[in-house]
Design a protein around this motif. Sequence first.
Motif, PDB file in Angstrom:
ATOM      1  N   UNK A   1      53.764  69.888  29.204  1.00 39.31           N
ATOM      2  CA  UNK A   1      53.468  68.454  28.949  1.00 39.31           C
ATOM      3  C   UNK A   1      52.268  68.312  27.935  1.00 39.31           C
ATOM      4  N   UNK A   2      52.463  67.997  26.803  1.00 36.95           N
ATOM      5  CA  UNK A   2      51.604  67.758  25.897  1.00 36.95           C
ATOM      6  C   UNK A   2      51.094  66.357  25.715  1.00 36.95           C
ATOM      7  N   UNK A   3      49.752  65.901  25.474  1.00 39.61           N
ATOM      8  CA  UNK A   3      49.316  64.652  25.008  1.00 39.61           C
ATOM      9  C   UNK A   3      48.188  64.855  24.141  1.00 39.61           C
ATOM     10  N   UNK A   4      47.849  63.793  23.104  1.00 37.54           N
ATOM     11  CA  UNK A   4      46.814  64.132  22.210  1.00 37.54           C
ATOM     12  C   UNK A   4      45.934  62.834  21.975  1.00 37.54           C
TER      13      UNK A   4
ATOM     14  N   UNK B   1      45.879  60.913  19.494  1.00 37.83           N
ATOM     15  CA  UNK B   1      46.464  59.728  18.736  1.00 37.83           C
ATOM     16  C   UNK B   1      47.301  59.344  19.565  1.00 37.83           C
ATOM     17  N   UNK B   2      47.439  59.499  20.791  1.00 39.17           N
ATOM     18  CA  UNK B   2      48.695  58.574  21.852  1.00 39.17           C
ATOM     19  C   UNK B   2      49.790  59.217  22.105  1.00 39.17           C
ATOM     20  N   UNK B   3      49.982  60.486  21.256  1.00 36.73           N
ATOM     21  CA  UNK B   3      51.432  60.861  21.643  1.00 36.73           C
ATOM     22  C   UNK B   3      51.444  61.756  22.831  1.00 36.73           C
ATOM     23  N   UNK B   4      52.497  61.510  23.374  1.00 36.77           N
ATOM     24  CA  UNK B   4      52.896  62.361  24.877  1.00 36.77           C
ATOM     25  C   UNK B   4      54.502  62.795  24.664  1.00 36.77           C
ATOM     26  N   UNK B   5      54.596  63.972  25.347  1.00 36.64           N
ATOM     27  CA  UNK B   5      55.920  64.570  25.357  1.00 36.64           C
ATOM     28  C   UNK B   5      56.084  65.726  26.509  1.00 36.64           C
ATOM     29  N   UNK B   6      57.061  66.095  26.882  1.00 34.79           N
ATOM     30  CA  UNK B   6      57.685  67.349  27.442  1.00 34.79           C
ATOM     31  C   UNK B   6      58.281  68.212  26.824  1.00 34.79           C
ATOM     32  N   UNK B   7      57.925  69.606  26.805  1.00 31.89           N
ATOM     33  CA  UNK B   7      58.662  70.646  26.279  1.00 31.89           C
ATOM     34  C   UNK B   7      59.322  71.479  27.410  1.00 31.89           C
ATOM     35  N   UNK B   8      60.618  71.458  27.377  1.00 34.00           N
ATOM     36  CA  UNK B   8      61.418  72.086  28.252  1.00 34.00           C
ATOM     37  C   UNK B   8      62.204  73.337  28.057  1.00 34.00           C
TER      38      UNK B   8
ATOM     39  N   UNK C   1      62.770  74.201  23.864  1.00 35.51           N
ATOM     40  CA  UNK C   1      62.178  73.317  23.078  1.00 35.51           C
ATOM     41  C   UNK C   1      61.215  74.155  22.082  1.00 35.51           C
ATOM     42  N   UNK C   2      61.254  73.240  20.905  1.00 33.83           N
ATOM     43  CA  UNK C   2      60.040  73.709  20.003  1.00 33.83           C
ATOM     44  C   UNK C   2      59.283  72.470  19.733  1.00 33.83           C
ATOM     45  N   UNK C   3      58.057  72.939  19.583  1.00 36.86           N
ATOM     46  CA  UNK C   3      56.941  71.752  19.138  1.00 36.86           C
ATOM     47  C   UNK C   3      56.243  72.401  17.896  1.00 36.86           C
ATOM     48  N   UNK C   4      56.165  71.622  16.920  1.00 33.90           N
ATOM     49  CA  UNK C   4      55.780  72.116  15.826  1.00 33.90           C
ATOM     50  C   UNK C   4      54.645  71.180  15.316  1.00 33.90           C
ATOM     51  N   UNK C   5      53.577  71.497  15.677  1.00 38.92           N
ATOM     52  CA  UNK C   5      52.281  70.471  15.528  1.00 38.92           C
ATOM     53  C   UNK C   5      51.259  70.653  14.460  1.00 38.92           C
TER      54      UNK C   5
ATOM     55  N   UNK D   1      51.094  72.302  32.225  1.00 32.31           N
ATOM     56  CA  UNK D   1      52.295  72.523  33.073  1.00 32.31           C
ATOM     57  C   UNK D   1      52.865  71.193  33.402  1.00 32.31           C
ATOM     58  N   UNK D   2      54.119  71.066  33.300  1.00 29.89           N
ATOM     59  CA  UNK D   2      55.070  69.846  33.671  1.00 29.89           C
ATOM     60  C   UNK D   2      54.769  69.589  35.173  1.00 29.89           C
ATOM     61  N   UNK D   3      54.844  68.303  35.696  1.00 29.34           N
ATOM     62  CA  UNK D   3      54.486  68.122  37.007  1.00 29.34           C
ATOM     63  C   UNK D   3      55.578  68.666  37.981  1.00 29.34           C
ATOM     64  N   UNK D   4      56.640  69.093  37.695  1.00 30.59           N
ATOM     65  CA  UNK D   4      57.760  69.723  38.079  1.00 30.59           C
ATOM     66  C   UNK D   4      57.345  71.256  38.476  1.00 30.59           C
ATOM     67  N   UNK D   5      57.083  71.849  37.496  1.00 33.55           N
ATOM     68  CA  UNK D   5      56.661  73.350  37.609  1.00 33.55           C
ATOM     69  C   UNK D   5      55.230  73.330  38.361  1.00 33.55           C
TER      70      UNK D   5
END
Length: 314
Positions: free
Chosen positions: A80-83, A85-92, A95-99, A111-115
């Motif tokens: 799970x990413x947060x920043x 600037x108020x962004x939030x999301x999950x990488x499962x 998935x790819x995240x290009x920041x 880690x995600x809450x599930x993991x």
Amino acid sequence: MATKIVKQVARVITAHRQREGGGFIVRRPLPSGGLEHADPFLMLDHLGPVYYGPGEAVGAPDHPHRGFETVTYMLEGGMEHRDSHGNRGELKPGWVQWMTAGSGVIHSEMPTDELLKNGGNFHGFQIWVNLPAKDKMIRPRYQDVPPEDIPWFESEDGRTRIKVIAGQVEGVVANIDTHTPIYFLDLRTSGKYSLDIPAGMDAMVYNYHPAPILVGQDRTRLAEGQLAIVNAHGHAVDLEAADSEQEARVLVLAGTPIREKIARHGPFVMNTEQELLQAFNDVHSGRFGEIPGSSERARKTTEANERRRNAGRE
């Protein structure tokens, strides 16, 4: 007359292990072995594969970046990413995240809450890509791409499949927008495939899977955890499974060199020492902002590390 063999693999580097973030172990082939960077790539971290028991998963709590891009690619588990600037999301998985950190951001990769709750396998990669001087102070940006939006190429014989994360392969074009021309491919083969690399680009091939692979016309053997620096010289790069009964899996990275002076320290990659000093000053003065809940993420990380130590999974 016999065909001349072109030596394409300039060197092979074996990844070393080190602890990063909140306490997780990575295999890092770049920088390593005296190679500080492979322009425009600054770092390649292989995260796992590792199994976490319930409550043991760790990530990277709040930390800053400026002047480059981070690319996270998940195979198993999740983040799970947060920043700031108020962004939030999950990488499962997949998935790819290009920041694009650009002018500066504080973010967390947990880690995600599930993991964290249930435990499980965790496997992925993080790559740092430099930005040219003209783009180092642009506005931060996220591109979160689910697996269904990442195209695959399949060879005619069906023995090679390539996930095209950035760049293109035989007309299959990635959906990610990059600031410099980049190839980022997840190539899987039980046969042989000749990969075209654009003129002006050299490449890296990293074997992240137990099955060995042969790289280049000189057929350099690459074992798991090894990185080949490839001088393509305008030739296609041959990639062949060493054992046709085992599927080889590698990351292929290629990019157009920026060829600018680099000044880097920790989470900042700039062009001058003065710019580095300014980045540290900006963080300490609060100009990067903050993310609510930082103390809670730090607490979870401390507790997860303690559980893992008690379970003997250090």
